[in-house]
Design a protein around this motif. Structure first.
Motif, short mmCIF file in Angstrom:
data_model
loop_
_atom_site.label_atom_id
_atom_site.label_comp_id
_atom_site.label_asym_id
_atom_site.label_seq_id
_atom_site.Cartn_x
_atom_site.Cartn_y
_atom_site.Cartn_z
N UNK A 152 10.47 12.53 97.15
CA UNK A 152 9.82 13.81 96.87
C UNK A 152 9.68 14.62 98.16
N UNK A 153 10.81 15.10 98.64
CA UNK A 153 10.89 15.78 99.93
C UNK A 153 10.10 17.07 100.01
N UNK A 154 9.78 17.69 98.89
CA UNK A 154 9.10 18.98 98.90
C UNK A 154 7.59 18.88 98.79
N UNK A 155 7.05 17.66 98.71
CA UNK A 155 5.60 17.51 98.60
C UNK A 155 4.92 18.09 99.84
N UNK A 156 3.94 18.95 99.61
CA UNK A 156 3.13 19.47 100.70
C UNK A 156 1.70 18.96 100.61
N UNK A 157 1.28 18.51 99.42
CA UNK A 157 -0.07 18.00 99.24
C UNK A 157 -0.04 16.72 98.41
N UNK A 158 -0.66 15.68 98.95
CA UNK A 158 -0.75 14.40 98.25
C UNK A 158 -2.17 13.87 98.35
N UNK A 159 -2.77 13.61 97.19
CA UNK A 159 -4.09 12.99 97.14
C UNK A 159 -3.92 11.64 96.46
N UNK A 160 -4.12 10.58 97.23
CA UNK A 160 -4.00 9.23 96.69
C UNK A 160 -5.28 8.44 97.01
N UNK A 161 -6.40 9.19 97.02
CA UNK A 161 -7.70 8.60 97.34
C UNK A 161 -8.25 7.75 96.20
N UNK A 162 -9.25 6.92 96.53
CA UNK A 162 -9.96 6.09 95.56
C UNK A 162 -9.01 5.19 94.75
N UNK A 163 -8.14 4.49 95.41
CA UNK A 163 -7.19 3.62 94.71
C UNK A 163 -7.18 2.18 95.18
N UNK A 164 -8.08 1.82 96.08
CA UNK A 164 -8.15 0.44 96.59
C UNK A 164 -6.79 -0.06 97.09
N UNK A 165 -6.10 0.78 97.85
CA UNK A 165 -4.77 0.41 98.35
C UNK A 165 -4.81 -0.74 99.33
N UNK A 166 -5.84 -0.77 100.15
CA UNK A 166 -6.00 -1.76 101.22
C UNK A 166 -4.80 -1.70 102.18
N UNK A 167 -4.75 -2.61 103.12
CA UNK A 167 -3.69 -2.59 104.14
C UNK A 167 -2.31 -2.77 103.52
N UNK A 168 -2.21 -3.63 102.52
CA UNK A 168 -0.91 -3.90 101.89
C UNK A 168 -0.35 -2.65 101.21
N UNK A 169 -1.19 -1.89 100.53
CA UNK A 169 -0.75 -0.66 99.89
C UNK A 169 -0.37 0.40 100.90
N UNK A 170 -1.13 0.50 101.99
CA UNK A 170 -0.81 1.47 103.04
C UNK A 170 0.53 1.14 103.68
N UNK A 171 0.78 -0.14 103.87
CA UNK A 171 2.06 -0.57 104.44
C UNK A 171 3.21 -0.23 103.50
N UNK A 172 3.00 -0.42 102.21
CA UNK A 172 4.03 -0.11 101.21
C UNK A 172 4.34 1.40 101.21
N UNK A 173 3.33 2.23 101.40
CA UNK A 173 3.51 3.68 101.35
C UNK A 173 3.98 4.28 102.67
N UNK A 174 3.81 3.58 103.76
CA UNK A 174 4.06 4.15 105.09
C UNK A 174 5.47 4.73 105.24
N UNK A 175 6.47 4.03 104.78
CA UNK A 175 7.85 4.54 104.89
C UNK A 175 8.04 5.83 104.13
N UNK A 176 7.49 5.90 102.92
CA UNK A 176 7.60 7.12 102.11
C UNK A 176 6.86 8.27 102.77
N UNK A 177 5.67 8.00 103.26
CA UNK A 177 4.88 9.05 103.91
C UNK A 177 5.61 9.60 105.13
N UNK A 178 6.25 8.73 105.86
CA UNK A 178 6.97 9.15 107.05
C UNK A 178 8.15 10.07 106.77
#
Length: 146
Positions: free
Chosen positions: A40-66
Protein backbone atom coordinates in the motif's frame (compact mmCIF):
# COMPACT_ATOMS: atom_id res chain seq x y z
CA UNK A 1 -10.35 -12.28 10.00
CA UNK A 2 -6.99 -10.59 9.52
CA UNK A 3 -5.82 -13.05 6.86
CA UNK A 4 -8.96 -12.53 4.75
CA UNK A 5 -8.71 -8.78 5.24
CA UNK A 6 -5.06 -8.84 4.15
CA UNK A 7 -6.05 -10.30 0.78
CA UNK A 8 -8.52 -7.49 0.16
CA UNK A 9 -6.23 -4.74 1.42
CA UNK A 10 -3.40 -5.95 -0.78
CA UNK A 11 -5.46 -4.95 -3.82
CA UNK A 12 -6.23 -1.44 -2.53
CA UNK A 13 -3.09 0.22 -3.81
CA UNK A 14 -4.69 3.70 -4.07
CA UNK A 15 -5.81 3.84 -0.43
CA UNK A 16 -4.37 6.79 1.48
CA UNK A 17 -5.92 6.34 4.96
CA UNK A 18 -6.43 3.17 6.96
CA UNK A 19 -7.75 2.78 10.51
CA UNK A 20 -7.30 -0.67 12.04
CA UNK A 21 -7.48 0.49 15.65
CA UNK A 22 -9.11 -1.50 18.47
CA UNK A 23 -9.31 -4.78 16.59
CA UNK A 24 -7.28 -6.99 18.95
CA UNK A 25 -5.06 -8.04 16.03
CA UNK A 26 -2.17 -9.18 18.23
CA UNK A 27 1.06 -10.40 16.64
CA UNK A 28 -0.73 -13.00 14.51
CA UNK A 29 -2.92 -10.38 12.85
CA UNK A 30 0.02 -8.05 12.31
CA UNK A 31 1.93 -10.85 10.62
CA UNK A 32 -1.04 -11.62 8.37
CA UNK A 33 -1.44 -7.94 7.41
CA UNK A 34 2.24 -7.07 6.94
CA UNK A 35 2.48 -8.18 3.31
CA UNK A 36 -0.65 -6.28 2.28
CA UNK A 37 0.43 -3.13 4.10
CA UNK A 38 3.80 -3.30 2.38
CA UNK A 39 2.04 -3.05 -1.02
CA UNK A 40 0.00 0.00 0.00
CA UNK A 41 2.50 2.55 -1.27
CA UNK A 42 0.06 5.47 -1.19
CA UNK A 43 -0.86 5.24 2.50
CA UNK A 44 -0.33 8.57 4.23
CA UNK A 45 -2.21 7.78 7.46
CA UNK A 46 -2.23 4.52 9.40
CA UNK A 47 -3.85 3.96 12.79
CA UNK A 48 -3.10 0.54 14.22
CA UNK A 49 -3.47 1.48 17.88
CA UNK A 50 -5.03 -0.64 20.66
CA UNK A 51 -4.19 -4.00 19.08
CA UNK A 52 -1.84 -5.67 21.59
CA UNK A 53 0.81 -6.09 18.89
CA UNK A 54 3.66 -6.41 21.38
CA UNK A 55 7.26 -6.71 20.16
CA UNK A 56 6.50 -9.64 17.85
CA UNK A 57 3.77 -7.72 16.02
CA UNK A 58 5.96 -4.62 15.70
CA UNK A 59 8.72 -6.75 14.23
CA UNK A 60 6.29 -8.28 11.74
CA UNK A 61 5.12 -4.82 10.64
CA UNK A 62 8.52 -3.10 10.58
CA UNK A 63 9.40 -4.09 7.01
CA UNK A 64 6.05 -2.91 5.67
CA UNK A 65 6.24 0.35 7.59
CA UNK A 66 9.69 1.01 6.22
CA UNK A 67 8.32 0.87 2.65
CA UNK A 68 5.64 3.48 3.38
CA UNK A 69 7.59 6.48 2.18
CA UNK A 70 4.49 8.71 1.79
CA UNK A 71 3.34 8.14 5.37
CA UNK A 72 2.68 11.38 7.27
CA UNK A 73 0.71 10.07 10.28
CA UNK A 74 1.30 6.85 12.19
CA UNK A 75 -0.43 5.75 15.39
CA UNK A 76 0.99 2.70 17.16
CA UNK A 77 -0.22 3.65 20.64
CA UNK A 78 -1.51 1.15 23.23
CA UNK A 79 0.27 -1.87 21.78
CA UNK A 80 2.71 -2.85 24.55
CA UNK A 81 5.62 -2.73 22.09
CA UNK A 82 8.21 -2.61 24.89
CA UNK A 83 11.93 -2.16 24.23
CA UNK A 84 12.17 -4.84 21.53
CA UNK A 85 9.21 -3.43 19.62
CA UNK A 86 10.68 0.08 19.82
CA UNK A 87 13.90 -1.19 18.28
CA UNK A 88 12.00 -2.84 15.41
CA UNK A 89 9.94 0.31 14.77
CA UNK A 90 13.06 2.50 14.91
CA UNK A 91 14.48 0.79 11.82
CA UNK A 92 11.29 1.53 9.88
CA UNK A 93 11.06 5.12 11.09
CA UNK A 94 14.49 5.81 9.69
CA UNK A 95 13.02 5.41 6.19
CA UNK A 96 9.77 7.34 6.81
CA UNK A 97 11.12 10.82 6.10
CA UNK A 98 7.71 12.46 5.42
CA UNK A 99 6.26 11.52 8.82
CA UNK A 100 4.84 14.56 10.63
CA UNK A 101 2.80 12.86 13.40
CA UNK A 102 3.79 9.82 15.43
CA UNK A 103 1.99 8.37 18.45
CA UNK A 104 3.85 5.74 20.47
CA UNK A 105 2.12 6.44 23.79
CA UNK A 106 1.26 3.69 26.27
CA UNK A 107 3.76 1.15 24.95
CA UNK A 108 6.04 0.42 27.90
CA UNK A 109 9.07 1.68 25.98
CA UNK A 110 11.13 2.61 29.06
CA UNK A 111 14.49 4.36 28.81
CA UNK A 112 15.95 1.60 26.65
CA UNK A 113 13.15 1.93 24.10
CA UNK A 114 13.64 5.69 23.95
CA UNK A 115 17.33 5.11 23.32
CA UNK A 116 16.49 2.71 20.49
CA UNK A 117 14.20 5.33 18.90
CA UNK A 118 16.42 8.36 19.43
CA UNK A 119 18.57 8.00 16.31
CA UNK A 120 15.61 7.66 13.94
CA UNK A 121 13.64 10.43 15.62
CA UNK A 122 16.62 12.75 15.43
CA UNK A 123 16.57 12.51 11.62
CA UNK A 124 12.86 13.22 11.24
CA UNK A 125 13.00 16.87 10.27
CA UNK A 126 9.32 17.13 9.23
CA UNK A 127 7.95 15.86 12.56
CA UNK A 128 5.46 18.30 14.08
CA UNK A 129 3.71 16.03 16.65
CA UNK A 130 5.27 13.27 18.70
CA UNK A 131 3.48 11.50 21.56
CA UNK A 132 5.61 9.33 23.82
CA UNK A 133 3.45 9.76 26.92
CA UNK A 134 2.98 7.03 29.52
CA UNK A 135 6.12 5.06 28.65
CA UNK A 136 8.26 5.55 31.82
CA UNK A 137 11.21 7.01 29.91
CA UNK A 138 13.16 7.97 33.02
CA UNK A 139 16.80 6.92 33.21
CA UNK A 140 16.30 6.34 36.94
CA UNK A 141 14.15 3.80 38.69
CA UNK A 142 10.44 4.42 38.49
CA UNK A 143 8.74 4.77 41.85
CA UNK A 144 5.49 3.22 42.97
CA UNK A 145 2.63 5.60 43.77
CA UNK A 146 1.92 6.11 47.46
Amino acid sequence: GATALAGALGRMEKMTQLDLSRNYLKAEGATALAGALGRMDNLTQLNISWNELKAEGATALAGALGRMEKMTQLDLSYNDLAVEGAAAVAGALGRMNKLTQLDLSYNGLKAEGATALAGALGRMEKMTQLDLSFNVLSDGEAFAPL
